[in-house]
Design a protein around this motif. Sequence first.
Motif, PDB file in Angstrom:
ATOM      1  N   VAL A 130      14.271   1.942   2.133  1.00 52.10           N
ATOM      2  CA  VAL A 130      13.429   1.787   3.315  1.00 52.10           C
ATOM      3  C   VAL A 130      14.021   0.756   4.274  1.00 52.10           C
ATOM      4  O   VAL A 130      13.939   0.897   5.488  1.00 52.10           O
ATOM      5  CB  VAL A 130      11.994   1.388   2.899  1.00 52.10           C
ATOM      6  N   THR A 143       7.351  14.542  -0.134  1.00 48.51           N
ATOM      7  CA  THR A 143       6.346  13.672   0.515  1.00 48.51           C
ATOM      8  C   THR A 143       5.318  13.204  -0.505  1.00 48.51           C
ATOM      9  O   THR A 143       4.969  12.026  -0.540  1.00 48.51           O
ATOM     10  CB  THR A 143       5.600  14.380   1.680  1.00 48.51           C
ATOM     11  N   GLY A 146       5.164   9.350  -1.835  1.00 48.59           N
ATOM     12  CA  GLY A 146       3.906   8.684  -1.512  1.00 48.59           C
ATOM     13  C   GLY A 146       3.207   8.166  -2.758  1.00 48.59           C
ATOM     14  O   GLY A 146       2.630   7.067  -2.758  1.00 48.59           O
ATOM     15  N   LEU A 190       3.048  -0.548  -2.975  1.00 47.03           N
ATOM     16  CA  LEU A 190       1.858  -1.150  -2.359  1.00 47.03           C
ATOM     17  C   LEU A 190       0.770  -1.431  -3.398  1.00 47.03           C
ATOM     18  O   LEU A 190      -0.144  -2.201  -3.134  1.00 47.03           O
ATOM     19  CB  LEU A 190       1.318  -0.243  -1.253  1.00 47.03           C
ATOM     20  N   LEU A 237       5.674  -0.085   8.285  1.00 46.97           N
ATOM     21  CA  LEU A 237       5.884   0.523   6.970  1.00 46.97           C
ATOM     22  C   LEU A 237       7.141  -0.060   6.312  1.00 46.97           C
ATOM     23  O   LEU A 237       7.132  -0.431   5.135  1.00 46.97           O
ATOM     24  CB  LEU A 237       6.001   2.043   7.121  1.00 46.97           C
ATOM     25  N   ARG A 238       8.225  -0.180   7.077  1.00 49.50           N
ATOM     26  CA  ARG A 238       9.449  -0.785   6.541  1.00 49.50           C
ATOM     27  C   ARG A 238       9.175  -2.208   6.061  1.00 49.50           C
ATOM     28  O   ARG A 238       9.604  -2.617   4.980  1.00 49.50           O
ATOM     29  CB  ARG A 238      10.533  -0.831   7.618  1.00 49.50           C
ATOM     30  N   ALA A 264       6.343  -3.536   5.214  1.00 47.76           N
ATOM     31  CA  ALA A 264       5.415  -3.571   4.077  1.00 47.76           C
ATOM     32  C   ALA A 264       6.140  -3.328   2.760  1.00 47.76           C
ATOM     33  O   ALA A 264       5.727  -3.822   1.718  1.00 47.76           O
ATOM     34  CB  ALA A 264       4.306  -2.547   4.259  1.00 47.76           C
ATOM     35  N   VAL A 265       7.228  -2.581   2.816  1.00 39.36           N
ATOM     36  CA  VAL A 265       7.966  -2.271   1.596  1.00 39.36           C
ATOM     37  C   VAL A 265       8.850  -3.443   1.184  1.00 39.36           C
ATOM     38  O   VAL A 265       9.035  -3.726   0.009  1.00 39.36           O
ATOM     39  CB  VAL A 265       8.808  -0.993   1.791  1.00 39.36           C
ATOM     40  N   SER A 266       9.400  -4.160   2.176  1.00 42.74           N
ATOM     41  CA  SER A 266      10.345  -5.226   1.840  1.00 42.74           C
ATOM     42  C   SER A 266       9.661  -6.581   1.699  1.00 42.74           C
ATOM     43  O   SER A 266      10.224  -7.493   1.106  1.00 42.74           O
ATOM     44  CB  SER A 266      11.452  -5.298   2.894  1.00 42.74           C
ATOM     45  N   GLU A 300       6.291  -8.705   0.438  1.00 44.70           N
ATOM     46  CA  GLU A 300       5.090  -8.624  -0.401  1.00 44.70           C
ATOM     47  C   GLU A 300       3.805  -8.840   0.414  1.00 44.70           C
ATOM     48  O   GLU A 300       2.834  -8.105   0.266  1.00 44.70           O
ATOM     49  CB  GLU A 300       5.208  -9.675  -1.515  1.00 44.70           C
ATOM     50  N   GLY A 324       3.038  -6.034   2.722  1.00 42.68           N
ATOM     51  CA  GLY A 324       2.559  -4.945   1.875  1.00 42.68           C
ATOM     52  C   GLY A 324       1.079  -5.082   1.566  1.00 42.68           C
ATOM     53  O   GLY A 324       0.314  -4.124   1.644  1.00 42.68           O
ATOM     54  N   LEU A 356      -0.902  -4.305   4.728  1.00 45.21           N
ATOM     55  CA  LEU A 356      -0.970  -2.867   5.003  1.00 45.21           C
ATOM     56  C   LEU A 356      -1.954  -2.189   4.049  1.00 45.21           C
ATOM     57  O   LEU A 356      -2.755  -1.341   4.447  1.00 45.21           O
ATOM     58  CB  LEU A 356       0.422  -2.228   4.862  1.00 45.21           C
ATOM     59  N   ARG A 357      -1.913  -2.588   2.786  1.00 47.83           N
ATOM     60  CA  ARG A 357      -2.840  -2.019   1.795  1.00 47.83           C
ATOM     61  C   ARG A 357      -4.286  -2.336   2.192  1.00 47.83           C
ATOM     62  O   ARG A 357      -5.151  -1.452   2.181  1.00 47.83           O
ATOM     63  CB  ARG A 357      -2.513  -2.612   0.430  1.00 47.83           C
ATOM     64  N   ILE A 360       1.137   8.353   3.333  1.00 44.43           N
ATOM     65  CA  ILE A 360       2.284   7.434   3.320  1.00 44.43           C
ATOM     66  C   ILE A 360       3.566   8.208   2.991  1.00 44.43           C
ATOM     67  O   ILE A 360       4.620   7.965   3.571  1.00 44.43           O
ATOM     68  CB  ILE A 360       2.061   6.309   2.280  1.00 44.43           C
ATOM     69  N   GLY A 361       3.460   9.153   2.065  1.00 46.61           N
ATOM     70  CA  GLY A 361       4.631   9.956   1.715  1.00 46.61           C
ATOM     71  C   GLY A 361       5.096  10.815   2.874  1.00 46.61           C
ATOM     72  O   GLY A 361       6.304  10.971   3.104  1.00 46.61           O
ATOM     73  N   MET A 388       6.843   8.456   5.209  1.00 42.04           N
ATOM     74  CA  MET A 388       8.151   8.074   4.653  1.00 42.04           C
ATOM     75  C   MET A 388       9.188   9.171   4.891  1.00 42.04           C
ATOM     76  O   MET A 388      10.313   8.904   5.311  1.00 42.04           O
ATOM     77  CB  MET A 388       8.025   7.831   3.142  1.00 42.04           C
ATOM     78  N   VAL A 409      10.947   7.690   8.076  1.00 37.83           N
ATOM     79  CA  VAL A 409      11.835   6.674   7.505  1.00 37.83           C
ATOM     80  C   VAL A 409      13.069   7.337   6.886  1.00 37.83           C
ATOM     81  O   VAL A 409      14.188   7.110   7.320  1.00 37.83           O
ATOM     82  CB  VAL A 409      11.099   5.785   6.478  1.00 37.83           C
ATOM     83  N   LEU A 410      12.867   8.196   5.883  1.00 40.65           N
ATOM     84  CA  LEU A 410      14.019   8.852   5.250  1.00 40.65           C
ATOM     85  C   LEU A 410      14.480  10.070   6.057  1.00 40.65           C
ATOM     86  O   LEU A 410      15.594  10.546   5.875  1.00 40.65           O
ATOM     87  CB  LEU A 410      13.675   9.266   3.813  1.00 40.65           C
TER      88      LEU A 410
END
Lengths: 198, 198
Positions: free
Chosen positions: A114, A155, A159, A167, B110-111, B113-115, B117, B120, B123-124, B158-159, B162, B166-167
């Motif tokens: 990511v 997806t 997810g 998350l 989103l990026r 939130a993943v990197s 804590e 993240g 966002l949650r 989210i998936g 992503m 993102v991907l």
Amino acid sequence: MARRTGRRPGNPDTREAILAAARAAFAERGFDATSIRAIATAAAVDPALVHHYFGTKEELFRATVAIPVDPAELLPAVLAAGPDGAGERLVRTFLAVWDSPTGVAAVALLRSAVSNEWTGRLLREFLVTQVLRRVLDRLDLDPAERPLRGALVGTQMIGLAMMRYVLRLEPVASADPEALVAAVGPTVQRYLTGDLRG
Amino acid sequence: MARRTGRRPGNPDTREAILAAARAAFAERGFDATSIRAIATAAAVDPALVHHYFGTKEELFRATVAIPVDPAELLPAVLAAGPDGAGERLVRTFLAVWDSPTGVAAVALLRSAVSNEWTGRLLREFLVTQVLRRVLDRLDLDPAERPLRGALVGTQMIGLAMMRYVLRLEPVASADPEALVAAVGPTVQRYLTGDLRG
């Protein structure tokens, strides 16, 4: 052990040079268009040395993304029983890998994919060529529909991983795997074999 | 414009201090357990100044996660027509936001939130308290089932984000939004109102 060939055998710098060249090649040109020969040329080593250190092109690719499981070993059992229930079995296998000690590496890869463009490309290539293609080729599906079906499965799986492991959204984060298989399996099944036109 | 109250009005440092205190409080204790008063105390300002700069607690929370859309404005239209088709409408609204210029900020969040804590956690909290709770409270559902239903909707959304943003996995990355609504809407609908026990 294969016999050692090529230049600088046993040199850890050589191993790293091969991995770096492989990462760049797979991320730039994709898995299919990348050859062991091209990677060897970029790393200034003999192709035999690449095979010696990393085995097949698939194994080298898995080494570049630091994925500790081999989909070629896991997926046949998931798919052998045919399309019925393949969604549930895929989710069950996916959770078993991610819930195991191996999952720590998978979470790290997801985080890295990511935040880093190249790792993201590698993960995408890995999903398409090593996981989704293997799944879809085994099911009797219209070839024209396979890419969309595979991406949709992606997806839901990504997810699920994001919510359970990154998350950590409850109750998905600590749900019993079988509860998630029951809830998410039918989604994956529909993406694999169902009607996607609503 | 509300009248200016409290200490150091108009000072950009004050605004940043409030945001930093709010981020820490929301990430550590969650949205529900955090009060404007506690944030004001942590930032050493008058609570009225927090309201002056940021409005309601919901608006302050959105500012801490840099989310440029207001779910409280978007979601009623999605849910007003009742549970039938709510899954499709939710996916359509989600894609409209993420496909718009606003989506760039969403991808950045989103990026991050993943990197990170703390991002993240924010966002949650945002997903649970500002989006999922609003959706689930409007549908006539067993309260005991709502958290799982909400989290499952979260996994699919989210998936989807992503893979599309993102991907950038094709064909999902450049698919027509309505094709994705048709493919993914029924998944979200089942998570909202269907049988989840397989």
